[in-house]
Design a protein around this motif. Structure first.
Motif, PDB file in Angstrom:
ATOM      1  N   PHE A   1      44.507  47.996  45.887  1.00 41.22           N
ATOM      2  CA  PHE A   1      45.007  46.741  45.352  1.00 41.22           C
ATOM      3  C   PHE A   1      44.054  46.259  44.254  1.00 41.22           C
ATOM      4  O   PHE A   1      42.839  46.118  44.477  1.00 41.22           O
ATOM      5  CB  PHE A   1      45.126  45.683  46.454  1.00 41.22           C
ATOM      6  N   LEU A   2      44.601  46.015  43.076  1.00 42.61           N
ATOM      7  CA  LEU A   2      43.830  45.544  41.929  1.00 42.61           C
ATOM      8  C   LEU A   2      44.370  44.200  41.470  1.00 42.61           C
ATOM      9  O   LEU A   2      45.533  43.871  41.696  1.00 42.61           O
ATOM     10  CB  LEU A   2      43.903  46.570  40.789  1.00 42.61           C
ATOM     11  N   ASN A   3      43.519  43.419  40.801  1.00 41.97           N
ATOM     12  CA  ASN A   3      43.872  42.053  40.401  1.00 41.97           C
ATOM     13  C   ASN A   3      43.773  41.906  38.887  1.00 41.97           C
ATOM     14  O   ASN A   3      42.714  42.169  38.291  1.00 41.97           O
ATOM     15  CB  ASN A   3      42.932  41.049  41.089  1.00 41.97           C
ATOM     16  N   TYR A   4      44.886  41.492  38.279  1.00 40.61           N
ATOM     17  CA  TYR A   4      44.916  41.286  36.828  1.00 40.61           C
ATOM     18  C   TYR A   4      43.810  40.344  36.373  1.00 40.61           C
ATOM     19  O   TYR A   4      43.208  40.537  35.304  1.00 40.61           O
ATOM     20  CB  TYR A   4      46.290  40.723  36.436  1.00 40.61           C
ATOM     21  N   ARG A   5      43.515  39.333  37.164  1.00 42.63           N
ATOM     22  CA  ARG A   5      42.497  38.342  36.769  1.00 42.63           C
ATOM     23  C   ARG A   5      41.118  38.984  36.619  1.00 42.63           C
ATOM     24  O   ARG A   5      40.312  38.543  35.795  1.00 42.63           O
ATOM     25  CB  ARG A   5      42.443  37.206  37.801  1.00 42.63           C
ATOM     26  N   ARG A   6      40.847  40.010  37.406  1.00 45.53           N
ATOM     27  CA  ARG A   6      39.555  40.682  37.271  1.00 45.53           C
ATOM     28  C   ARG A   6      39.470  41.425  35.936  1.00 45.53           C
ATOM     29  O   ARG A   6      38.413  41.479  35.301  1.00 45.53           O
ATOM     30  CB  ARG A   6      39.355  41.668  38.435  1.00 45.53           C
ATOM     31  N   PHE A   7      40.576  41.990  35.487  1.00 42.59           N
ATOM     32  CA  PHE A   7      40.585  42.675  34.189  1.00 42.59           C
ATOM     33  C   PHE A   7      40.324  41.686  33.046  1.00 42.59           C
ATOM     34  O   PHE A   7      39.555  41.981  32.124  1.00 42.59           O
ATOM     35  CB  PHE A   7      41.936  43.373  33.977  1.00 42.59           C
ATOM     36  N   THR A   8      40.964  40.519  33.112  1.00 38.54           N
ATOM     37  CA  THR A   8      40.748  39.528  32.041  1.00 38.54           C
ATOM     38  C   THR A   8      39.311  39.014  32.065  1.00 38.54           C
ATOM     39  O   THR A   8      38.716  38.776  31.007  1.00 38.54           O
ATOM     40  CB  THR A   8      41.735  38.363  32.182  1.00 38.54           C
ATOM     41  N   ALA A   9      38.754  38.857  33.267  1.00 39.68           N
ATOM     42  CA  ALA A   9      37.376  38.373  33.355  1.00 39.68           C
ATOM     43  C   ALA A   9      36.399  39.388  32.758  1.00 39.68           C
ATOM     44  O   ALA A   9      35.470  39.010  32.024  1.00 39.68           O
ATOM     45  CB  ALA A   9      37.031  38.084  34.819  1.00 39.68           C
ATOM     46  N   VAL A  10      36.599  40.674  33.052  1.00 38.05           N
ATOM     47  CA  VAL A  10      35.722  41.707  32.484  1.00 38.05           C
ATOM     48  C   VAL A  10      35.872  41.748  30.965  1.00 38.05           C
ATOM     49  O   VAL A  10      34.879  41.852  30.221  1.00 38.05           O
ATOM     50  CB  VAL A  10      36.043  43.080  33.102  1.00 38.05           C
ATOM     51  N   ALA A  11      37.125  41.668  30.493  1.00 34.09           N
ATOM     52  CA  ALA A  11      37.356  41.709  29.041  1.00 34.09           C
ATOM     53  C   ALA A  11      36.658  40.553  28.343  1.00 34.09           C
ATOM     54  O   ALA A  11      36.039  40.734  27.285  1.00 34.09           O
ATOM     55  CB  ALA A  11      38.856  41.678  28.763  1.00 34.09           C
ATOM     56  N   GLU A  12      36.733  39.359  28.922  1.00 35.11           N
ATOM     57  CA  GLU A  12      36.125  38.189  28.284  1.00 35.11           C
ATOM     58  C   GLU A  12      34.608  38.204  28.423  1.00 35.11           C
ATOM     59  O   GLU A  12      33.882  37.974  27.447  1.00 35.11           O
ATOM     60  CB  GLU A  12      36.694  36.911  28.913  1.00 35.11           C
ATOM     61  N   ASP A  13      34.118  38.464  29.641  1.00 35.51           N
ATOM     62  CA  ASP A  13      32.689  38.315  29.905  1.00 35.51           C
ATOM     63  C   ASP A  13      31.863  39.515  29.443  1.00 35.51           C
ATOM     64  O   ASP A  13      30.756  39.352  28.899  1.00 35.51           O
ATOM     65  CB  ASP A  13      32.457  38.085  31.400  1.00 35.51           C
ATOM     66  N   ALA A  14      32.373  40.722  29.665  1.00 35.43           N
ATOM     67  CA  ALA A  14      31.573  41.915  29.358  1.00 35.43           C
ATOM     68  C   ALA A  14      31.871  42.494  27.975  1.00 35.43           C
ATOM     69  O   ALA A  14      30.981  43.090  27.354  1.00 35.43           O
ATOM     70  CB  ALA A  14      31.813  42.982  30.429  1.00 35.43           C
TER      71      ALA A  14
END
Length: 843
Positions: free
Chosen positions: A741-754
């Motif tokens: 199970f993966l979460n779209y919000r984690r992808f956006t957070a990595v894209a913005e923060d990292a």
């Protein structure tokens, strides 16, 4: 079933008490009232309980119906009239009837909210209860007193009903209503005392403590009550009224008309104020009057033959005998003609004199001439007593004669056969009862309250408990559409989380929701007196975004440029500059395109000060770009809501990105655990389940909207006490790929923060020819690093993704940069699709 379930005594705030206890409590009445009035009380509690009672009364086999029917039998109400009385009560207490009544008489379903009437001024108004409302009920209408108490409850009062003591029906009906209220609040606001009016010491105690007294009866009875009312106490006088039928030559010979007038006379034994006591004919020919009376006596005899009318009381019988005897004597003067049943069950008294005269009732009616030219002359002296006119005439005469009798003082005009009928929200005796049982209050404040739309929110939430029904999942939304009989306005969801759905509203629903939406926008920082707003939400295809915010801005009386989302983003930017727009509303991804493609005009203009967005998350990095490049000062959620559920939450000046206050005047929110239907602990993620208590076009009880969130503990710095919650994404943001199970919000957070990404993020799921899964992270704009490097960052920062890709080798990860026009959106709303799943079999 017998009537023994109601004790011979009095009903006092949920208890049955005897005379001695009732007298003791009467001596200390002021001790029982303040505590009840201090408790917040919503009319929706009354509506819900009344609707349950109305549903029970439509079933003759229901125990509540049988018990109340037994009480009517005890009061010697004929069987047919008893059944009609219960049907009429059911119609009056239904949800639709009471919601319409509240809206018509007090302006809305929750008139007690101390809210701004004009959102451009810091003036707050509300309808509040008068306090202790005493009802001195009529003895000849068993339902009138109980229905008056219901009106008193809707207005929020503590109610004491005084009955004659002969009938226990009012006790039973109100006790049943209290039983059907799971909150217990109705019982705390109802007292029913049965005693004769000769017990003046009790009546004096009641009137001395009352803030308002509603009284029925003749002039002498009303005068007696008025003498007991203390100065400053409001006397609501439901005094004696006279009603009559008025027939023109076009209708007085029609059999249907005669049957209809006879039915009005027979119903309730002429005991209602709207019962006809006189039949006027539009003529001055006395022979026509006598001829009509003879024909009508046949119609009345036929109507009475189908009934089992109750016998009049001794004094009533004496009055009928005396009236008929005098009329018979006047026959010798050629002034009258008398037609009567051999058993005295009906009387038709023809009289050549036009003066309005009361009938002794019990199916006794006068027939008199009254040419239309004399209507004012004859009727106006009796204008204080006139109520209903049953007008039988053709279309043109109806308009003329209705105006004439209304000018003479009549309050209601209807057609023969409907004189005792009514419609939801109808005034009574020319006034609205709920307004007479309420007081209009206002609070005038200053600029400290510029963003506050409702003072109650600073005191506490008025949230109602969720109903005891199963939860309806978003996928089962259609199950909530079994009855759309009241639906008037339909909107289609944007389809960002599954197949588009059609949601149903009444116009009252819509306007009420838009009013709350306007209040939420005010709380978020919109200034209706100065802001110049451009509405850039998407419209068309039945989507509600654009028309909803059009209505929100209209409610605010704001300057609005209803542009809607257009594909020529540069032209939209030019329009913003040309019209000196300083506030824009729309979807984040659309607004970013306008600023990107219209950057030259908007960067030079630097006049957009406020952005209010909805429908999507607005990444902080993108907000920072707008502030730095274009001088935007405030970026905040316009509202949290959905097409299916309406407005759900709003932001205040102290709210962080995903935190909203609940629209507690509209919604009840439950946050339930992810895997069980029980409350999630405060601070823990759960499923958002909403109940819209005021929704009429389509019931929305315990609806799982498809979003995740958590309660935010503690008081908000803005001072509002309404519940707060934080949005944590949608169910659809959590998807399964490679057995993980993966979460779209984690992808956006990595894209913005990292990665320092400031544009849109979209995930694409598909399969190769061998059914091997691919997950593509699509980033808006030009590439800032190599795909290999970007993939490494996502795997390093997101552990579950790393397991699926590197360890288990179940998923192939890709990263690509694309222009904005390649991102997939919903056709109606323009929302960005967070996850696009193209797999043959969704795992």
């Amino acid at each position: 079933m017998t009537a023994d379930w109601v004790p011979n005594g009095h009903y006092w705030q949920g208890e049955w008490v005897d005379d001695a206890e009732a007298q003791r409590r009467l001596d200390a009445l002021d001790d029982y009232v303040p505590g009840a009035l201090a408790q917040p009380f919503s009319p929706l509690v009354v509506v819900a309980a009344c609707d349950r009672l109305a549903a029970a009364l439509t079933d003759p086999d229901d125990p509540h119906t049988q018990r109340l029917a037994a009480l009517l039998r005890e009061a010697e109400v004929p069987e047919d009239e008893s059944a009609r009385t219960l049907r009429d009560i059911a119609a009056a207490l239904g949800r639709e009837a009471l919601e319409t009544k509240l809206t018509r008489e007090l302006g809305g379903i929750d008139p007690g909210r101390l809210a701004r009437f004009d959102l451009r001024r810091e003036v707050f108004e509300a309808w509040l209860p008068v306090g202790l409302l005493v009802h001195i009920t009529p003895g000849n209408a068993p339902a009138a007193g109980a229905l008056s108490v219901v009106e008193g409850l809707l207005a929020g009062n503590v109610n004491v009903a005084k009955t004659s003591g002969d009938s226990r029906f009012t006790h039973g009906l109100l006790a049943t209503l209290a039983e059907l209220d799971p909150t217990g609040q109705i019982a705390g606001r109802v007292v029913v005392l049965g005693f004769p009016s000769s017990r003046t010491s009790w009546l004096e105690r009641l009137c001395a403590a009352a803030d308002a007294v509603a009284a029925w009866g003749g002039e002498e009875a009303i005068a007696g009550v008025a003498a007991l009312v203390r100065p400053g106490c409001r006397l609501v006088d439901w005094g004696p009224k006279l009603s009559f039928a008025y027939l023109t030559a076009d209708t007085w010979s029609a059999p249907d008309t005669l049957r209809a007038v006879a039915a009005d006379i027979c119903r309730l034994n002429q005991q209602a104020c709207s019962s006809p006591q006189v039949i006027y004919l539009d003529t001055d020919d006395t022979e026509e009057v006598f001829a009509f009376a003879e024909r009508f006596s046949t119609a009345l005899a036929d109507a009475v033959s189908t009934l089992s009318p109750a016998e009049p009381e001794l004094l009533e019988s004496a009055e009928i005998t005396n009236t008929v005897l005098v009329a018979e004597l006047e026959q010798h003067l050629d002034l009258t003609r008398v037609h009567a049943a051999p058993d005295g069950s009906w009387h038709v008294l023809a009289d050549t004199r036009s003066a309005l005269r009361a009938s002794p009732l019990h199916r006794t009616v006068w027939v008199k001439p009254l040419p239309r030219k004399r209507i004012q002359e004859v009727l106006r002296p009796m204008r204080r007593y006139l109520q209903t006119v049953g007008l039988g005439a053709d279309r043109c005469d109806t308009a003329e004669l209705a105006a004439a009798v209304l000018a003479a003082g009549a309050q209601r005009v209807t057609v023969p056969g409907e004189m005792l009928g009514s419609y939801n929200g109808e005034p009574h005796d020319g006034v609205y009862a709920l307004q007479r049982y309420s007081r209009r209050v206002d609070v005038q404040l200053d600029a400290r309250f510029a963003t506050d739309a409702c003072l109650d929110d600073l005191v506490g939430a008025r949230e109602l408990p969720a109903p005891a029904v199963p939860i309806t999942a978003k996928a089962d939304f259609e199950q909530l559409q079994t009855d759309l009989s009241r639906a008037e306005v339909f909107f289609r969801s944007g389809g960002s989380s599954g197949a588009p759905k059609l949601s149903a509203f009444t116009w009252d629903d819509y306007h009420e929701h838009m009013r709350h939406g306007a209040e939420g926008l005010l709380a978020a920082g919109f200034e209706p007196r100065t802001d110049r707003a451009m509405n850039l939400f998407f419209g068309g295809l039945l989507y509600g975004g654009f028309p909803s915010f059009f209505s929100v801005l209209e409610t605010l009386n704001a300057v609005q440029f209803p542009m809607a989302a257009q594909q020529d983003h540069v032209e939209v930017a030019r329009s913003i500059v040309e019209h000196r727009v300083d506030t824009i509303l729309g979807m984040p991804n659309y607004l970013l395109r306008v600023f990107t493609e219209g950057a030259e005009e908007l960067r030079e203009y630097r006049g957009v000060r406020k952005i209010f967005y909805g429908g999507e998350h607005f990444p902080e990095s993108q907000q920072a770009w707008l502030r730095e490049e274009f001088g935007v000062e405030l970026i905040r959620s316009a509202a949290y809501g959905s097409v299916d559920a309406g407005p759900l939450g709003y932001q205040c000046g102290a709210s962080s990105a995903r935190v909203h206050h609940l629209f507690s005047g509209l919604q009840t929110l439950e946050i339930l655990e992810l895997d069980e239907d029980r409350p999630a602990p405060v601070g823990e993620t759960g499923r958002l389940v909403f109940t819209a208590h005021t929704r009429r076009g389509q019931r929305l009880d315990r609806y799982e909207i498809g979003d995740l969130g958590r309660w935010v503990a503690g008081d908000c710095e803005c001072g509002r006490r309404t519940p707060r919650f934080e949005l944590l994404g949608r169910f659809g943001d959590i998807f399964r790929s490679g057995s993980h199970f993966l979460n779209y919000r984690r992808f956006t957070a990595v894209a913005e923060d990292a990665l320092g990404h400031t544009g849109a993020v979209q995930l694409l799921l598909d399969e190769d020819a061998n059914a091997h899964e691919r997950l593509t992270v699509r980033l808006e704009g030009e590439a800032t690093r190599s795909e290999e490097d970007a993939v490494r960052v996502f795997l390093d920062e997101y552990h579950a993704l790393d397991i699926a890709v590197r360890r288990d080798r179940m998923v192939e990860l890709r990263v690509e940069w694309s222009p904005a026009d390649r991102f997939e959106q919903t056709a109606a709303s323009g929302k960005l699709l967070a996850v696009v799943d193209r797999r043959a079999r969704n795992s």
